[in-house]
Design a protein around this motif. Sequence first.
Motif, PDB file in Angstrom:
ATOM      1  N   PHE A  73       0.896  -1.162   0.000  1.00 58.28           N
ATOM      2  CA  PHE A  73       0.000   0.000   0.000  1.00 58.28           C
ATOM      3  C   PHE A  73       0.931   1.209   0.000  1.00 58.28           C
ATOM      4  O   PHE A  73       1.415   1.658   1.042  1.00 58.28           O
ATOM      5  CB  PHE A  73      -0.886  -0.046   1.239  1.00 58.28           C
ATOM      6  N   ILE A  74       1.212   1.711  -1.180  1.00 61.67           N
ATOM      7  CA  ILE A  74       2.221   2.740  -1.415  1.00 61.67           C
ATOM      8  C   ILE A  74       1.525   4.099  -1.495  1.00 61.67           C
ATOM      9  O   ILE A  74       0.451   4.212  -2.076  1.00 61.67           O
ATOM     10  CB  ILE A  74       2.973   2.456  -2.729  1.00 61.67           C
ATOM     11  N   ALA A  75       2.143   5.109  -0.936  1.00 56.00           N
ATOM     12  CA  ALA A  75       1.526   6.437  -0.932  1.00 56.00           C
ATOM     13  C   ALA A  75       2.513   7.483  -1.445  1.00 56.00           C
ATOM     14  O   ALA A  75       3.727   7.367  -1.271  1.00 56.00           O
ATOM     15  CB  ALA A  75       1.051   6.794   0.469  1.00 56.00           C
ATOM     16  N   ILE A  76       1.947   8.509  -2.054  1.00 56.10           N
ATOM     17  CA  ILE A  76       2.715   9.627  -2.603  1.00 56.10           C
ATOM     18  C   ILE A  76       2.323  10.890  -1.850  1.00 56.10           C
ATOM     19  O   ILE A  76       1.131  11.188  -1.708  1.00 56.10           O
ATOM     20  CB  ILE A  76       2.447   9.805  -4.110  1.00 56.10           C
ATOM     21  N   GLY A  77       3.308  11.616  -1.370  1.00 53.13           N
ATOM     22  CA  GLY A  77       3.046  12.828  -0.605  1.00 53.13           C
ATOM     23  C   GLY A  77       3.327  14.087  -1.405  1.00 53.13           C
ATOM     24  O   GLY A  77       4.124  14.083  -2.354  1.00 53.13           O
ATOM     25  N   ASN A 103      -2.466  -3.686   6.623  1.00 52.52           N
ATOM     26  CA  ASN A 103      -3.539  -4.063   7.550  1.00 52.52           C
ATOM     27  C   ASN A 103      -4.329  -2.869   8.071  1.00 52.52           C
ATOM     28  O   ASN A 103      -5.197  -3.038   8.928  1.00 52.52           O
ATOM     29  CB  ASN A 103      -3.018  -4.933   8.699  1.00 52.52           C
ATOM     30  N   CYS A 104      -4.065  -1.668   7.531  1.00 51.52           N
ATOM     31  CA  CYS A 104      -4.952  -0.528   7.836  1.00 51.52           C
ATOM     32  C   CYS A 104      -6.067  -0.416   6.810  1.00 51.52           C
ATOM     33  O   CYS A 104      -6.984   0.400   6.977  1.00 51.52           O
ATOM     34  CB  CYS A 104      -4.165   0.781   7.936  1.00 51.52           C
ATOM     35  N   ILE A 105      -6.020  -1.220   5.756  1.00 53.35           N
ATOM     36  CA  ILE A 105      -7.051  -1.171   4.717  1.00 53.35           C
ATOM     37  C   ILE A 105      -8.379  -1.663   5.286  1.00 53.35           C
ATOM     38  O   ILE A 105      -8.442  -2.673   5.993  1.00 53.35           O
ATOM     39  CB  ILE A 105      -6.642  -2.023   3.505  1.00 53.35           C
ATOM     40  N   HIS A 154      -9.083   7.117   1.260  1.00 55.23           N
ATOM     41  CA  HIS A 154      -8.989   8.135   2.291  1.00 55.23           C
ATOM     42  C   HIS A 154      -7.677   7.896   3.038  1.00 55.23           C
ATOM     43  O   HIS A 154      -7.549   6.943   3.807  1.00 55.23           O
ATOM     44  CB  HIS A 154     -10.175   8.051   3.251  1.00 55.23           C
ATOM     45  N   ASP A 155      -6.698   8.740   2.775  1.00 52.08           N
ATOM     46  CA  ASP A 155      -5.388   8.630   3.429  1.00 52.08           C
ATOM     47  C   ASP A 155      -5.467   9.338   4.782  1.00 52.08           C
ATOM     48  O   ASP A 155      -4.959  10.446   4.957  1.00 52.08           O
ATOM     49  CB  ASP A 155      -4.311   9.247   2.538  1.00 52.08           C
ATOM     50  N   PHE A 175      -1.992   3.641  11.144  1.00 53.14           N
ATOM     51  CA  PHE A 175      -2.757   3.183  12.303  1.00 53.14           C
ATOM     52  C   PHE A 175      -3.934   2.313  11.836  1.00 53.14           C
ATOM     53  O   PHE A 175      -4.449   2.500  10.722  1.00 53.14           O
ATOM     54  CB  PHE A 175      -3.298   4.381  13.090  1.00 53.14           C
ATOM     55  N   PRO A 176      -4.378   1.362  12.646  1.00 52.41           N
ATOM     56  CA  PRO A 176      -5.548   0.559  12.257  1.00 52.41           C
ATOM     57  C   PRO A 176      -6.718   1.445  11.844  1.00 52.41           C
ATOM     58  O   PRO A 176      -6.986   2.464  12.486  1.00 52.41           O
ATOM     59  CB  PRO A 176      -5.856  -0.231  13.536  1.00 52.41           C
ATOM     60  N   THR A 177      -7.368   1.070  10.750  1.00 52.41           N
ATOM     61  CA  THR A 177      -8.525   1.735  10.122  1.00 52.41           C
ATOM     62  C   THR A 177      -8.155   2.980   9.328  1.00 52.41           C
ATOM     63  O   THR A 177      -9.038   3.641   8.790  1.00 52.41           O
ATOM     64  CB  THR A 177      -9.641   2.094  11.131  1.00 52.41           C
ATOM     65  N   PHE A 178      -6.869   3.327   9.197  1.00 53.59           N
ATOM     66  CA  PHE A 178      -6.464   4.556   8.510  1.00 53.59           C
ATOM     67  C   PHE A 178      -6.402   4.418   6.989  1.00 53.59           C
ATOM     68  O   PHE A 178      -5.903   5.316   6.315  1.00 53.59           O
ATOM     69  CB  PHE A 178      -5.098   5.022   9.032  1.00 53.59           C
ATOM     70  N   GLY A 179      -6.965   3.333   6.441  1.00 51.72           N
ATOM     71  CA  GLY A 179      -6.923   3.152   4.990  1.00 51.72           C
ATOM     72  C   GLY A 179      -8.243   2.741   4.371  1.00 51.72           C
ATOM     73  O   GLY A 179      -8.309   1.692   3.719  1.00 51.72           O
ATOM     74  N   PRO A 180      -9.312   3.544   4.508  1.00 54.11           N
ATOM     75  CA  PRO A 180     -10.544   3.204   3.787  1.00 54.11           C
ATOM     76  C   PRO A 180     -10.324   3.227   2.274  1.00 54.11           C
ATOM     77  O   PRO A 180      -9.782   4.198   1.731  1.00 54.11           O
ATOM     78  CB  PRO A 180     -11.515   4.305   4.223  1.00 54.11           C
TER      79      PRO A 180
END
Length: 285
Positions: A73-77, A103-105, A154-155, A175-180
């Motif tokens: 789960f890669i993110a760009i800032g 596992n935040c997904i 939702h990042d 954090f847990p739940t931080f990746g809807p």
Amino acid sequence: MKLCRFGEVGQERPGMIDAAGRVRDLSAHVTDFGPVEIAPDALRTLSAIAIDDLPLAPEGVRYGPPVTGTRKFIAIGLNYADHAAESNLPIPEEPVVFNKWVNCIQGPNDPVTIPRGSVKTDWEVELGVVIGTGGHDIARERALDHVAGYCVVHDVSEREWQIERGPTWDKGKGFPTFGPVGPWLVTADEVGDPQALTMWLDVNGKRVQDGSTATMIFTVADIVAYCSRFMALEPGDIITTGTPPGVGLGQKPTPWYLKAGDVVSLGIAGLGEQRQDFVAAVSAG
């Protein structure tokens, strides 16, 4: 096609969205939407199914994440110039890359838990890119050929842990739940140009983000090619591509952040909408 996974947590079934916006059950044709099922040949097979012949899922069913088996789960800032400015940071010369833990997904409408002691939990609507064909050192001109489709991400971010607790952003992002993610995986052929999508986010009914992927610094093709230079992308990987301005950190004259009881709604044109209730963490004691 608009593909989804629906049902209770851990019991999701594959579905497809029909012309009326209803969920149709695809479980007679595929067991799930993982790396195998979103490969190009598999998607072509699904596209030949007569959607109106599929059974309807129960009305109001829960959406899960639209793809399973994600390994990265890669993110760009800082990928929007005006967001970099509101963050008081220079426009990057190369994409800023960090990780959100897989596992935040979670599903797009599942509640988000504010971490214990957090006072800087923030919002970010983003375009998610789902890899359908893996590769390493992908040429930019072929990069979009590796994309199965797109989704809303939702990042969710905890700014104290991201910015004030050491040099790595990762600590504030997973954090847990931080990746809807979701509600749908919309295939690349239906989306067309990923650089022409409007996006928005509301907090408690107040519009705080209103942007477009047209203002990205680095395009989806740039990002896929760039990331593949230093990692092997795999089917099912998700890349979330940055946010437009309007996050809590950038609010003027004073930043403000999410608290228990807040409701966040967000969406991207053609990719669907999300809604999350923000709740307090349960004490570990």
